[in-house]
Design a protein around this motif. Sequence first.
Motif, short mmCIF file in Angstrom:
data_model
loop_
_atom_site.label_atom_id
_atom_site.label_comp_id
_atom_site.label_asym_id
_atom_site.label_seq_id
_atom_site.Cartn_x
_atom_site.Cartn_y
_atom_site.Cartn_z
N ARG A 69 -5.14 -3.75 0.55
CA ARG A 69 -4.08 -3.14 -0.25
C ARG A 69 -2.79 -3.24 0.55
NH1 ARG A 69 -6.24 1.11 -4.44
NH2 ARG A 69 -8.36 0.36 -4.53
N PRO A 70 -1.65 -3.05 -0.11
CA PRO A 70 -0.38 -3.19 0.62
C PRO A 70 -0.31 -2.28 1.85
CG PRO A 70 0.03 -2.96 -1.73
CD PRO A 70 -1.44 -2.76 -1.52
N TYR A 71 -0.95 -1.09 1.78
CA TYR A 71 -0.83 -0.12 2.88
C TYR A 71 -2.08 -0.04 3.76
CZ TYR A 71 -3.19 2.42 -0.81
OH TYR A 71 -4.07 2.77 -1.81
N CYS A 72 -3.10 -0.86 3.45
CA CYS A 72 -4.24 -0.86 4.38
C CYS A 72 -5.03 -2.17 4.27
CB CYS A 72 -5.12 0.36 4.21
SG CYS A 72 -6.10 0.41 2.75
N LYS A 73 -5.48 -2.63 5.44
CA LYS A 73 -6.21 -3.91 5.48
C LYS A 73 -7.68 -3.69 5.13
CE LYS A 73 -5.54 -6.39 9.20
NZ LYS A 73 -5.17 -6.72 10.58
N SER A 74 -8.34 -4.79 4.77
CA SER A 74 -9.75 -4.63 4.43
C SER A 74 -10.57 -4.36 5.69
CB SER A 74 -10.25 -5.88 3.72
OG SER A 74 -10.57 -6.86 4.64
#
Length: 221
Positions: A157-162
Amino acid sequence: MSWNDIPDWSSRVTKAILNSLKAKDSHTYFHCLRVGKSARLLGRSAGLNDYEQKVLEYSGIFHDIGKIGIPDDVLFKPAKLTRDEYRLMKNHTLKSVEILDPLKEVPFFKDIIPAVELHHERLDGTGYPHGLDAKDIPLITRIVSIVDSIDAMVSTRPYCKSMPMDKVISELKKNSGSQFDEDLVKVYIEAHKFWNKESKEDQKKSGDGILVADLLLKSAG
Ligand SMILES: [Fe+2]
Protein backbone atom coordinates in the motif's frame (compact mmCIF):
# COMPACT_ATOMS: atom_id res chain seq x y z
CA MET A 1 -28.58 -25.82 3.63
CA SER A 2 -26.74 -27.31 0.70
CA TRP A 3 -25.14 -26.35 -2.60
CA ASN A 4 -28.66 -26.61 -4.19
CA ASP A 5 -29.84 -23.72 -2.00
CA ILE A 6 -27.50 -21.30 -3.79
CA PRO A 7 -29.57 -19.38 -6.38
CA ASP A 8 -28.28 -19.75 -9.94
CA TRP A 9 -28.31 -15.93 -10.34
CA SER A 10 -25.88 -15.45 -7.41
CA SER A 11 -22.74 -15.10 -9.49
CA ARG A 12 -24.37 -12.64 -11.92
CA VAL A 13 -25.69 -10.32 -9.24
CA THR A 14 -22.35 -10.58 -7.42
CA LYS A 15 -20.41 -9.56 -10.52
CA ALA A 16 -22.75 -6.57 -11.03
CA ILE A 17 -22.28 -5.36 -7.43
CA LEU A 18 -18.53 -5.94 -7.66
CA ASN A 19 -18.35 -3.83 -10.81
CA SER A 20 -19.40 -0.84 -8.66
CA LEU A 21 -16.53 -1.53 -6.27
CA LYS A 22 -14.09 -1.93 -9.17
CA ALA A 23 -15.16 1.45 -10.58
CA LYS A 24 -14.54 3.12 -7.20
CA ASP A 25 -11.43 1.32 -5.91
CA SER A 26 -9.70 -1.42 -7.90
CA HIS A 27 -7.27 -2.17 -5.02
CA THR A 28 -10.17 -3.13 -2.72
CA TYR A 29 -11.90 -4.99 -5.58
CA PHE A 30 -8.90 -7.32 -6.07
CA HIS A 31 -8.42 -7.60 -2.29
CA CYS A 32 -12.04 -8.82 -1.97
CA LEU A 33 -11.56 -11.39 -4.74
CA ARG A 34 -8.38 -12.73 -3.13
CA VAL A 35 -10.01 -12.86 0.31
CA GLY A 36 -13.02 -14.70 -1.18
CA LYS A 37 -10.76 -17.27 -2.75
CA SER A 38 -8.54 -17.72 0.33
CA ALA A 39 -11.55 -17.90 2.66
CA ARG A 40 -12.93 -20.78 0.61
CA LEU A 41 -9.57 -22.54 0.64
CA LEU A 42 -9.07 -22.11 4.39
CA GLY A 43 -12.63 -23.34 4.95
CA ARG A 44 -11.93 -26.41 2.88
CA SER A 45 -8.65 -27.07 4.71
CA ALA A 46 -10.56 -26.74 8.00
CA GLY A 47 -13.04 -29.41 6.87
CA LEU A 48 -16.09 -27.23 6.12
CA ASN A 49 -18.62 -28.57 3.61
CA ASP A 50 -19.23 -27.33 0.04
CA TYR A 51 -22.09 -25.02 1.03
CA GLU A 52 -20.06 -23.45 3.85
CA GLN A 53 -17.12 -23.01 1.48
CA LYS A 54 -19.41 -21.16 -0.91
CA VAL A 55 -20.69 -18.94 1.93
CA LEU A 56 -17.05 -18.25 2.77
CA GLU A 57 -16.18 -17.34 -0.81
CA TYR A 58 -19.07 -14.87 -1.09
CA SER A 59 -18.46 -13.48 2.41
CA GLY A 60 -14.88 -12.70 1.38
CA ILE A 61 -15.98 -11.23 -1.94
CA PHE A 62 -18.42 -8.87 -0.20
CA HIS A 63 -16.59 -8.21 3.06
CA ASP A 64 -15.31 -4.73 2.12
CA ILE A 65 -18.04 -3.75 -0.38
CA GLY A 66 -19.03 -0.94 2.02
CA LYS A 67 -15.82 0.91 1.15
CA ILE A 68 -17.85 2.21 -1.82
CA GLY A 69 -19.44 4.51 0.75
CA ILE A 70 -16.21 5.85 2.30
CA PRO A 71 -15.17 9.37 1.16
CA ASP A 72 -12.28 9.31 -1.34
CA ASP A 73 -10.04 11.53 0.80
CA VAL A 74 -10.21 8.94 3.60
CA LEU A 75 -10.23 5.76 1.50
CA PHE A 76 -7.28 6.80 -0.66
CA LYS A 77 -5.28 8.77 1.92
CA PRO A 78 -1.62 7.81 1.36
CA ALA A 79 -0.79 8.12 5.06
CA LYS A 80 -1.98 6.99 8.46
CA LEU A 81 -5.56 8.00 9.20
CA THR A 82 -6.44 10.44 11.97
CA ARG A 83 -8.74 9.20 14.73
CA ASP A 84 -11.81 10.78 13.06
CA GLU A 85 -10.89 9.39 9.65
CA TYR A 86 -10.39 5.95 11.17
CA ARG A 87 -13.84 6.19 12.76
CA LEU A 88 -15.29 6.90 9.30
CA MET A 89 -13.32 4.06 7.75
CA LYS A 90 -14.60 1.62 10.38
CA ASN A 91 -18.14 2.30 9.13
CA HIS A 92 -17.40 0.21 6.05
CA THR A 93 -18.55 -2.97 7.81
CA LEU A 94 -22.04 -1.63 8.48
CA LYS A 95 -22.18 -0.01 5.03
CA SER A 96 -21.43 -3.43 3.53
CA VAL A 97 -24.42 -4.84 5.40
CA GLU A 98 -26.62 -1.97 4.14
CA ILE A 99 -25.61 -2.68 0.53
CA LEU A 100 -26.47 -6.37 0.90
CA ASP A 101 -29.72 -5.68 2.78
CA PRO A 102 -32.08 -6.21 -0.22
CA LEU A 103 -30.60 -9.71 -0.65
CA LYS A 104 -31.03 -10.87 2.95
CA GLU A 105 -34.44 -12.46 2.22
CA VAL A 106 -32.47 -15.09 0.26
CA PRO A 107 -31.13 -17.66 2.80
CA PHE A 108 -27.75 -18.03 1.04
CA PHE A 109 -27.11 -14.28 1.14
CA LYS A 110 -28.44 -14.07 4.72
CA ASP A 111 -25.71 -16.56 5.64
CA ILE A 112 -23.07 -14.24 4.15
CA ILE A 113 -23.99 -11.22 6.26
CA PRO A 114 -22.43 -12.20 9.64
CA ALA A 115 -18.87 -12.49 8.28
CA VAL A 116 -19.31 -9.28 6.25
CA GLU A 117 -20.51 -7.40 9.32
CA LEU A 118 -18.10 -8.94 11.84
CA HIS A 119 -14.80 -9.48 10.01
CA HIS A 120 -13.04 -6.84 12.14
CA GLU A 121 -14.23 -8.29 15.45
CA ARG A 122 -11.47 -9.80 17.60
CA LEU A 123 -11.59 -12.76 19.98
CA ASP A 124 -10.37 -10.54 22.84
CA GLY A 125 -13.37 -8.23 22.43
CA THR A 126 -11.45 -5.18 21.17
CA GLY A 127 -12.65 -5.35 17.56
CA TYR A 128 -15.41 -3.46 15.75
CA PRO A 129 -18.21 -2.66 14.97
CA HIS A 130 -19.67 -4.23 18.14
CA GLY A 131 -16.72 -5.31 20.32
CA LEU A 132 -18.15 -8.84 20.53
CA ASP A 133 -16.86 -11.60 22.82
CA ALA A 134 -15.18 -14.64 21.24
CA LYS A 135 -18.23 -16.84 21.88
CA ASP A 136 -20.31 -14.55 19.63
CA ILE A 137 -17.90 -14.64 16.69
CA PRO A 138 -18.88 -17.47 14.29
CA LEU A 139 -16.38 -19.79 12.62
CA ILE A 140 -17.09 -18.41 9.12
CA THR A 141 -16.30 -14.91 10.40
CA ARG A 142 -13.07 -16.09 12.07
CA ILE A 143 -11.93 -17.58 8.77
CA VAL A 144 -12.63 -14.38 6.78
CA SER A 145 -10.90 -12.33 9.49
CA ILE A 146 -7.67 -14.35 9.21
CA VAL A 147 -7.43 -14.36 5.42
CA ASP A 148 -8.39 -10.66 5.27
CA SER A 149 -5.54 -9.77 7.62
CA ILE A 150 -3.08 -12.00 5.74
CA ASP A 151 -3.97 -10.40 2.41
CA ALA A 152 -3.55 -6.92 3.92
CA MET A 153 -0.11 -7.92 5.27
CA VAL A 154 1.17 -9.34 1.98
CA SER A 155 -0.20 -6.45 -0.14
CA THR A 156 1.74 -3.28 -0.86
CA ARG A 157 0.00 0.00 0.00
CA PRO A 158 1.18 3.58 -0.39
CA TYR A 159 1.91 3.80 3.37
CA CYS A 160 3.22 0.29 4.01
CA LYS A 161 5.28 -2.30 2.17
CA SER A 162 4.27 -5.91 1.76
CA MET A 163 5.41 -8.29 4.51
CA PRO A 164 7.41 -11.44 3.74
CA MET A 165 5.60 -14.70 4.48
CA ASP A 166 7.79 -15.68 7.46
CA LYS A 167 6.89 -12.39 9.15
CA VAL A 168 3.20 -12.91 8.34
CA ILE A 169 3.36 -16.31 10.04
CA SER A 170 5.00 -14.76 13.14
CA GLU A 171 2.25 -12.09 13.25
CA LEU A 172 -0.43 -14.79 13.04
CA LYS A 173 1.20 -16.74 15.87
CA LYS A 174 1.69 -13.60 17.97
CA ASN A 175 -1.99 -12.64 17.63
CA SER A 176 -3.30 -16.18 17.95
CA GLY A 177 -5.99 -16.38 20.62
CA SER A 178 -6.38 -12.59 20.94
CA GLN A 179 -7.19 -11.56 17.37
CA PHE A 180 -7.23 -14.86 15.50
CA ASP A 181 -8.62 -18.33 16.21
CA GLU A 182 -5.71 -20.50 17.35
CA ASP A 183 -6.87 -23.67 15.57
CA LEU A 184 -7.47 -21.85 12.29
CA VAL A 185 -4.00 -20.28 12.44
CA LYS A 186 -2.56 -23.79 12.79
CA VAL A 187 -4.64 -25.03 9.84
CA TYR A 188 -3.52 -22.07 7.71
CA ILE A 189 0.18 -22.58 8.51
CA GLU A 190 -0.02 -26.27 7.61
CA ALA A 191 -2.29 -26.02 4.57
CA HIS A 192 -1.65 -22.78 2.65
CA LYS A 193 1.50 -24.11 0.93
CA PHE A 194 -0.69 -26.55 -1.01
CA TRP A 195 -3.37 -24.05 -2.05
CA ASN A 196 -1.92 -23.11 -5.45
CA LYS A 197 -2.15 -26.68 -6.65
CA GLU A 198 -5.67 -27.17 -5.22
CA SER A 199 -6.81 -23.93 -6.78
CA LYS A 200 -5.75 -25.06 -10.25
CA GLU A 201 -7.80 -28.22 -9.76
CA ASP A 202 -10.79 -26.05 -8.77
CA GLN A 203 -10.44 -24.03 -11.95
CA LYS A 204 -10.61 -27.19 -14.04
CA LYS A 205 -13.91 -28.03 -12.33
CA SER A 206 -15.33 -24.51 -12.70
CA GLY A 207 -16.57 -24.62 -16.28
CA ASP A 208 -20.05 -23.76 -14.98
CA GLY A 209 -18.82 -20.42 -13.66
CA ILE A 210 -19.50 -21.28 -10.01
CA LEU A 211 -16.16 -20.13 -8.64
CA VAL A 212 -16.69 -16.39 -9.05
CA ALA A 213 -13.55 -15.16 -7.28
CA ASP A 214 -11.27 -17.47 -9.28
CA LEU A 215 -12.86 -16.55 -12.57
CA LEU A 216 -12.73 -12.80 -12.00
CA LEU A 217 -9.12 -12.96 -10.82
CA LYS A 218 -8.25 -15.06 -13.87
CA SER A 219 -10.02 -12.69 -16.30
CA ALA A 220 -8.02 -9.78 -14.82
CA GLY A 221 -4.81 -11.65 -15.66
FE1 LIG B 1 -12.66 -4.61 6.21
